[in-house]
Design a protein around this motif. Structure first.
Motif, PDB file in Angstrom:
ATOM      1  N   TYR A 140       0.827  -1.211   0.000  1.00 30.91           N
ATOM      2  CA  TYR A 140       0.000   0.000   0.000  1.00 30.91           C
ATOM      3  C   TYR A 140       0.859   1.259   0.000  1.00 30.91           C
ATOM      4  N   ARG A 141       1.985   1.194   0.750  1.00 33.12           N
ATOM      5  CA  ARG A 141       2.875   2.359   0.753  1.00 33.12           C
ATOM      6  C   ARG A 141       3.403   2.615  -0.653  1.00 33.12           C
ATOM      7  N   MET A 146       3.243   5.785  -5.931  1.00 36.64           N
ATOM      8  CA  MET A 146       3.387   5.792  -7.387  1.00 36.64           C
ATOM      9  C   MET A 146       2.140   6.246  -8.119  1.00 36.64           C
ATOM     10  N   SER A 147       0.979   5.968  -7.534  1.00 36.85           N
ATOM     11  CA  SER A 147      -0.251   6.166  -8.293  1.00 36.85           C
ATOM     12  C   SER A 147      -1.000   7.410  -7.829  1.00 36.85           C
ATOM     13  N   PHE A 183     -12.607   1.660  -7.260  1.00 33.76           N
ATOM     14  CA  PHE A 183     -13.436   2.426  -6.330  1.00 33.76           C
ATOM     15  C   PHE A 183     -12.825   3.799  -6.086  1.00 33.76           C
ATOM     16  N   GLY A 184     -11.507   3.826  -5.914  1.00 28.08           N
ATOM     17  CA  GLY A 184     -10.831   5.104  -5.699  1.00 28.08           C
ATOM     18  C   GLY A 184     -10.910   5.972  -6.944  1.00 28.08           C
ATOM     19  N   TRP A 185     -10.770   5.329  -8.092  1.00 24.14           N
ATOM     20  CA  TRP A 185     -10.716   6.074  -9.354  1.00 24.14           C
ATOM     21  C   TRP A 185     -12.040   6.756  -9.667  1.00 24.14           C
ATOM     22  N   VAL A 186     -13.176   6.074  -9.413  1.00 24.01           N
ATOM     23  CA  VAL A 186     -14.462   6.692  -9.740  1.00 24.01           C
ATOM     24  C   VAL A 186     -14.779   7.871  -8.817  1.00 24.01           C
ATOM     25  N   VAL A 221       0.132  -2.271 -11.847  1.00 28.33           N
ATOM     26  CA  VAL A 221       0.133  -2.087 -13.295  1.00 28.33           C
ATOM     27  C   VAL A 221      -1.171  -1.438 -13.778  1.00 28.33           C
ATOM     28  N   ALA A 222      -2.269  -1.743 -13.081  1.00 26.92           N
ATOM     29  CA  ALA A 222      -3.549  -1.209 -13.537  1.00 26.92           C
ATOM     30  C   ALA A 222      -3.691   0.277 -13.243  1.00 26.92           C
ATOM     31  N   PHE A 223      -2.966   0.783 -12.257  1.00 30.67           N
ATOM     32  CA  PHE A 223      -3.234   2.154 -11.854  1.00 30.67           C
ATOM     33  C   PHE A 223      -2.074   3.123 -11.968  1.00 30.67           C
ATOM     34  N   THR A 224      -0.957   2.679 -12.460  1.00 31.22           N
ATOM     35  CA  THR A 224       0.133   3.622 -12.658  1.00 31.22           C
ATOM     36  C   THR A 224       1.097   3.111 -13.713  1.00 31.22           C
ATOM     37  N   THR A 225       1.689   4.057 -14.434  1.00 31.41           N
ATOM     38  CA  THR A 225       2.715   3.662 -15.396  1.00 31.41           C
ATOM     39  C   THR A 225       4.095   4.080 -14.884  1.00 31.41           C
ATOM     40  N   VAL A 226       4.148   4.441 -13.598  1.00 25.80           N
ATOM     41  CA  VAL A 226       5.429   4.862 -13.025  1.00 25.80           C
ATOM     42  C   VAL A 226       6.534   3.803 -13.195  1.00 25.80           C
TER      43      VAL A 226
END
Ligand code: UDP
Ligand code: MG
Length: 319
Positions: A140-141, A146-147, A183-186, A221-226
């Motif tokens: 989670y950290r 990153m995201s 859920f966070g994204w919406v 991978v689903a939430f960041t391209t960092v």
């Protein structure tokens, strides 16, 4: 007002009777609401399906769908949400780790406050293996650093959502789903209800170390391209280091006038291996993203239904 409870079940024969009992008493506590129970049998190999058939026959408010194989909890959640018709929709585990007794409290908060979602989060991880908690925290950290989307540590999938939130979640139609991130994204106004961790009522957890690892990679991978950028930066870093080393070597050689003093075996090998490692890591990261793209492009259904309970008249919708 109709409340849908979406319950993904995978090999839950031991906990379903307990859950049923708990849900009955919750429903008695809330006579002003109508309930709809949407059970999703995620290709269970035990008696889950026959228990569900039985439950749905006796209970006019209960329905089930059963998958042709195990598609995973994320697919089960999606199926349940798309089947649900409630004005409010809640997702809930079958093992009572998402205590049904919290529902009245969640409803109260939803009605009194100006919230679209009442989500839950565990404040501790009592009863969980230490090593799993450690990796979970680290994950989670990392992901939050990153995201851009906030993924709350200890957040459960257990949440009560208004219809518009449910529709928003369903509209995020990616195949490789990571619900916590979605859920966070919406977005929407979310109240976080905290509670002490409850251990599974019966049966066993479905998470192996490998499954959790895949889930974590999915989340990143689903939430960041960092990570792609990290690969690029490490490439730059290594090239710069190599360049500096080269300069150092030349300057030293000019001053000492010794040009080939060392056979240089060890240093060459180290550099080659180091670079090889970095290139492989970068390729691996790239591969993860390309694989995701490939899976999305194939556009396969998220799940396949093998059986479902008869559509009851009250729901008034054809299958
Ligand atoms: N589950 C599912 N499909 C799976 C794995 C789990 O539908 O492939 C369901 C399971 O029946 C339970 C919920 O997801 O209702 C959470 O699973 P579990 O309790 O094993 O996870 P944990 O609480 O240990 O994180
Ligand atoms: Mg559980």
């Amino acid at each position: 007002m109709l409340i849908s409870l979406v319950i993904p079940c995978y090999n839950e024969e031991a906990s379903l009777p307990l859950l049923n009992e708990a849900l009955c008493s919750v429903r008695k506590e809330l006579p002003d609401y109508r309930f709809e129970l949407v059970y999703v049998d995620d290709g269970s190999k035990d008696k889950t399906l026959s228990i569900l058939r039985d439950v749905c026959q006796k209970d006019a408010d209960a329905r089930y769908i059963s998958f042709s194989r195990n598609f995973g909890k994320e697919a089960a959640i999606y199926a349940g949400l798309s089947e649900s018709k409630g004005d409010l929709v809640a997702i809930m585990d079958a093992d009572m780790q998402d205590p049904p007794s919290l529902i009245p409290e969640m409803l109260r908060i939803m009605n009194e406050g100006d919230y679209d979602v009442v989500a839950t989060r565990r404040v501790d991880r009592k009863g969980e293996p230490k090593i799993r908690s450690f990796f979970a925290r680290a994950f989670y950290r990392l992901i939050n650093r990153m995201s851009d989307v906030e993924i709350v540590d200890g957040a459960r999938d257990f949440r009560l959502m208004k219809r518009m939130v449910t529709d928003a979640v369903l509209n995020v139609s990616e195949r490789q789903r990571f619900s916590k991130g979605i859920f966070g994204w919406v977005g929407f106004k979310t109240y976080w209800l905290e509670y002490q961790n409850v251990e599974r009522a019966a049966g066993e957890t479905k998470w192996s170390f490998w499954k959790l690892f895949k889930y974590a990679v999915e989340g990143v991978v689903a939430f960041t391209t960092v990570p792609l950028r990290i690969a690029t930066f490490s490439g730059f870093f290594v090239s710069a280091a190599a360049f500096i080393y080269m300069l150092y070597y030349f300057i030293k050689a000019i001053f000492t006038q010794v040009w080939d003093d060392i056979p240089g075996y060890a240093s060459t090998l180290t550099i080659v291996l180091f670079l090889g490692g970095i290139v492989l890591i970068a390729l691996g990261i790239l591969g993860e993203y390309i694989a995701r793209t490939y899976m999305e492009v194939k556009n396969r259904p998220l799940y396949i239904v093998r059986e479902q309970s008869e559509i009851k008249k009250r729901s008034g919708k054809k299958s």
